[in-house]
Motif scaffolding. Structure first.
Motif, PDB file in Angstrom:
ATOM      1  N   GLY A   1      -3.483  31.616  11.452  1.00 31.06           N
ATOM      2  CA  GLY A   1      -3.263  32.982  10.983  1.00 31.06           C
ATOM      3  C   GLY A   1      -1.877  33.501  11.358  1.00 31.06           C
ATOM      4  N   ASP A   2      -1.160  32.775  12.214  1.00 34.66           N
ATOM      5  CA  ASP A   2       0.187  33.160  12.630  1.00 34.66           C
ATOM      6  C   ASP A   2       1.180  32.503  11.674  1.00 34.66           C
ATOM      7  OD1 ASP A   2       2.557  33.754  13.861  1.00 34.66           O
ATOM      8  OD2 ASP A   2       2.164  32.588  15.687  1.00 34.66           O
ATOM      9  N   PRO A   3       1.908  33.297  10.869  1.00 28.95           N
ATOM     10  CA  PRO A   3       2.827  32.699   9.897  1.00 28.95           C
ATOM     11  C   PRO A   3       3.942  31.862  10.536  1.00 28.95           C
ATOM     12  CG  PRO A   3       2.840  35.118   9.734  1.00 28.95           C
ATOM     13  CD  PRO A   3       1.869  34.747  10.796  1.00 28.95           C
ATOM     14  N   GLU A   4       4.282  32.149  11.781  1.00 28.31           N
ATOM     15  CA  GLU A   4       5.311  31.367  12.470  1.00 28.31           C
ATOM     16  C   GLU A   4       4.870  29.924  12.680  1.00 28.31           C
ATOM     17  OE1 GLU A   4       8.468  32.243  13.476  1.00 28.31           O
ATOM     18  OE2 GLU A   4       8.105  34.043  12.286  1.00 28.31           O
ATOM     19  N   GLN A   5       3.577  29.669  12.738  1.00 27.82           N
ATOM     20  CA  GLN A   5       3.072  28.319  12.952  1.00 27.82           C
ATOM     21  C   GLN A   5       3.189  27.453  11.696  1.00 27.82           C
ATOM     22  OE1 GLN A   5       2.210  27.057  15.948  1.00 27.82           O
ATOM     23  NE2 GLN A   5       2.925  29.039  16.687  1.00 27.82           N
ATOM     24  N   GLU A   6       3.501  28.069  10.565  1.00 29.89           N
ATOM     25  CA  GLU A   6       3.681  27.322   9.318  1.00 29.89           C
ATOM     26  C   GLU A   6       4.821  26.308   9.473  1.00 29.89           C
ATOM     27  OE1 GLU A   6       2.181  26.560   5.602  1.00 29.89           O
ATOM     28  OE2 GLU A   6       1.516  28.173   6.903  1.00 29.89           O
TER      29      GLU A   6
ATOM     30  N   TYR B   1       1.317  19.929  -3.351  1.00 36.47           N
ATOM     31  CA  TYR B   1      -0.087  20.267  -3.180  1.00 36.47           C
ATOM     32  C   TYR B   1      -0.312  21.363  -2.147  1.00 36.47           C
ATOM     33  CZ  TYR B   1      -0.812  16.110  -5.902  1.00 36.47           C
ATOM     34  OH  TYR B   1      -0.775  15.193  -6.908  1.00 36.47           O
ATOM     35  N   LYS B   2       0.736  21.821  -1.507  1.00 40.45           N
ATOM     36  CA  LYS B   2       0.607  22.828  -0.463  1.00 40.45           C
ATOM     37  C   LYS B   2       0.029  24.137  -1.007  1.00 40.45           C
ATOM     38  CE  LYS B   2       2.944  24.971   3.319  1.00 40.45           C
ATOM     39  NZ  LYS B   2       3.869  24.732   4.368  1.00 40.45           N
ATOM     40  N   ALA B   3       0.548  24.610  -2.112  1.00 43.34           N
ATOM     41  CA  ALA B   3       0.056  25.866  -2.697  1.00 43.34           C
ATOM     42  C   ALA B   3      -1.387  25.728  -3.158  1.00 43.34           C
ATOM     43  CB  ALA B   3       0.950  26.276  -3.867  1.00 43.34           C
ATOM     44  N   GLU B   4      -1.745  24.572  -3.681  1.00 43.39           N
ATOM     45  CA  GLU B   4      -3.101  24.362  -4.169  1.00 43.39           C
ATOM     46  C   GLU B   4      -4.105  24.353  -3.018  1.00 43.39           C
ATOM     47  OE1 GLU B   4      -3.340  20.881  -6.592  1.00 43.39           O
ATOM     48  OE2 GLU B   4      -1.588  21.480  -7.749  1.00 43.39           O
TER      49      GLU B   4
ATOM     50  N   PRO C   1       0.826  -1.219   0.000  1.00 46.21           N
ATOM     51  CA  PRO C   1       0.000   0.000   0.000  1.00 46.21           C
ATOM     52  C   PRO C   1       0.859   1.267   0.000  1.00 46.21           C
ATOM     53  CG  PRO C   1      -0.700  -1.516   1.734  1.00 46.21           C
ATOM     54  CD  PRO C   1       0.573  -2.058   1.164  1.00 46.21           C
ATOM     55  N   SER C   2       0.442   2.238  -0.784  1.00 49.09           N
ATOM     56  CA  SER C   2       1.124   3.530  -0.844  1.00 49.09           C
ATOM     57  C   SER C   2       0.361   4.526   0.008  1.00 49.09           C
ATOM     58  CB  SER C   2       1.168   4.049  -2.276  1.00 49.09           C
ATOM     59  OG  SER C   2       1.885   3.164  -3.093  1.00 49.09           O
ATOM     60  N   ILE C   3       1.112   5.420   0.648  1.00 51.74           N
ATOM     61  CA  ILE C   3       0.486   6.432   1.483  1.00 51.74           C
ATOM     62  C   ILE C   3       1.215   7.755   1.286  1.00 51.74           C
ATOM     63  CG2 ILE C   3       1.876   5.858   3.504  1.00 51.74           C
ATOM     64  CD1 ILE C   3      -0.664   6.451   5.187  1.00 51.74           C
ATOM     65  N   ALA C   4       0.442   8.832   1.208  1.00 51.40           N
ATOM     66  CA  ALA C   4       1.004  10.180   1.100  1.00 51.40           C
ATOM     67  C   ALA C   4       0.412  11.022   2.218  1.00 51.40           C
ATOM     68  CB  ALA C   4       0.666  10.797  -0.250  1.00 51.40           C
ATOM     69  N   VAL C   5       1.239  11.813   2.848  1.00 50.15           N
ATOM     70  CA  VAL C   5       0.779  12.724   3.899  1.00 50.15           C
ATOM     71  C   VAL C   5       0.766  14.114   3.289  1.00 50.15           C
ATOM     72  CG1 VAL C   5       1.194  13.631   6.204  1.00 50.15           C
ATOM     73  CG2 VAL C   5       1.811  11.271   5.670  1.00 50.15           C
ATOM     74  N   LEU C   6      -0.424  14.667   3.146  1.00 50.04           N
ATOM     75  CA  LEU C   6      -0.546  16.002   2.566  1.00 50.04           C
ATOM     76  C   LEU C   6      -0.205  17.054   3.611  1.00 50.04           C
ATOM     77  CD1 LEU C   6      -3.802  15.540   0.491  1.00 50.04           C
ATOM     78  CD2 LEU C   6      -1.443  15.532  -0.317  1.00 50.04           C
ATOM     79  N   PRO C   7       0.271  18.211   3.182  1.00 48.78           N
ATOM     80  CA  PRO C   7       0.630  19.259   4.138  1.00 48.78           C
ATOM     81  C   PRO C   7      -0.587  19.767   4.899  1.00 48.78           C
ATOM     82  CG  PRO C   7       0.945  19.995   1.875  1.00 48.78           C
ATOM     83  CD  PRO C   7       0.519  18.581   1.812  1.00 48.78           C
ATOM     84  N   PHE C   8      -0.357  20.117   6.163  1.00 50.59           N
ATOM     85  CA  PHE C   8      -1.414  20.687   6.983  1.00 50.59           C
ATOM     86  C   PHE C   8      -1.601  22.153   6.627  1.00 50.59           C
ATOM     87  CE2 PHE C   8      -0.141  17.552  10.530  1.00 50.59           C
ATOM     88  CZ  PHE C   8      -0.951  16.583   9.994  1.00 50.59           C
ATOM     89  N   ALA C   9      -2.821  22.623   6.740  1.00 53.22           N
ATOM     90  CA  ALA C   9      -3.108  24.042   6.535  1.00 53.22           C
ATOM     91  C   ALA C   9      -2.919  24.775   7.859  1.00 53.22           C
ATOM     92  CB  ALA C   9      -4.539  24.226   6.033  1.00 53.22           C
ATOM     93  N   ASN C  10      -2.281  25.912   7.812  1.00 50.24           N
ATOM     94  CA  ASN C  10      -2.087  26.739   9.002  1.00 50.24           C
ATOM     95  C   ASN C  10      -3.367  27.531   9.232  1.00 50.24           C
ATOM     96  OD1 ASN C  10      -1.252  28.417  11.040  1.00 50.24           O
ATOM     97  ND2 ASN C  10       0.257  29.511   9.810  1.00 50.24           N
TER      98      ASN C  10
END
Length: 130
Positions: free
Chosen positions: A88-93, A124-127, A76-85
């Motif tokens: 609102g705090d850019p430091e939490q990115e 996929y982060k930008a999308e 099985p293949s698995i991908a972990v997509l980026p979390f959305a911040n």
């Protein structure tokens, strides 16, 4: 090691990004062209790093693959997509990206999974932020 991890994040999916020092060591020994990415300010490194992308044949023994895909793994293949911040705090990115990296690393230790690389899933982060 820290520099290599930061340069990995700058590479295009499936691409290679190297520092100026690596480029200088390679010189003309390999049949590759370097794309100047300029001075890059990266996390946890005080000084900007001169970065280069690599274009061309990256393995002298492997012929270029045109129009075909890699064979699928038999697990099985698995991908972990980026979390959305959501804070609102850019430091939490950085925190959100770090969590995803830790999850990918932990899953890659399980031999029953084929884990998709961070560079591939982070395209996929930008999308997702749109």
């Amino acid at each position: 090691m820290n520099v290599a991890a930061r340069l990995e994040a700058l590479a295009e999916p499936g691409g290679i990004c190297v520092s100026g020092a690596v480029r200088d060591h390679i010189g003309t020994k390999l049949p590759v062209a370097f794309i100047d990415l300029g001075e890059q300010k990266v996390k946890n490194i005080a000084e900007p790093i001169k970065a280069y992308g690599i274009r061309g044949e990256t393995s002298p023994t492997a012929p270029p693959v045109v129009g075909s895909s890699l064979p699928l793994p038999d697990k099985p293949s698995i991908a972990v997509l980026p979390f959305a911040n959501m804070s609102g705090d850019p430091e939490q990115e950085y925190f959100a990206d770090g969590m995803v990296e830790e999850i990918i690393t932990a899953l890659s230790r399980i031999r029953w999974f084929f884990v998709i690389a961070r560079n591939s899933s982070f395209t996929y982060k930008a999308e997702r932020s749109m």
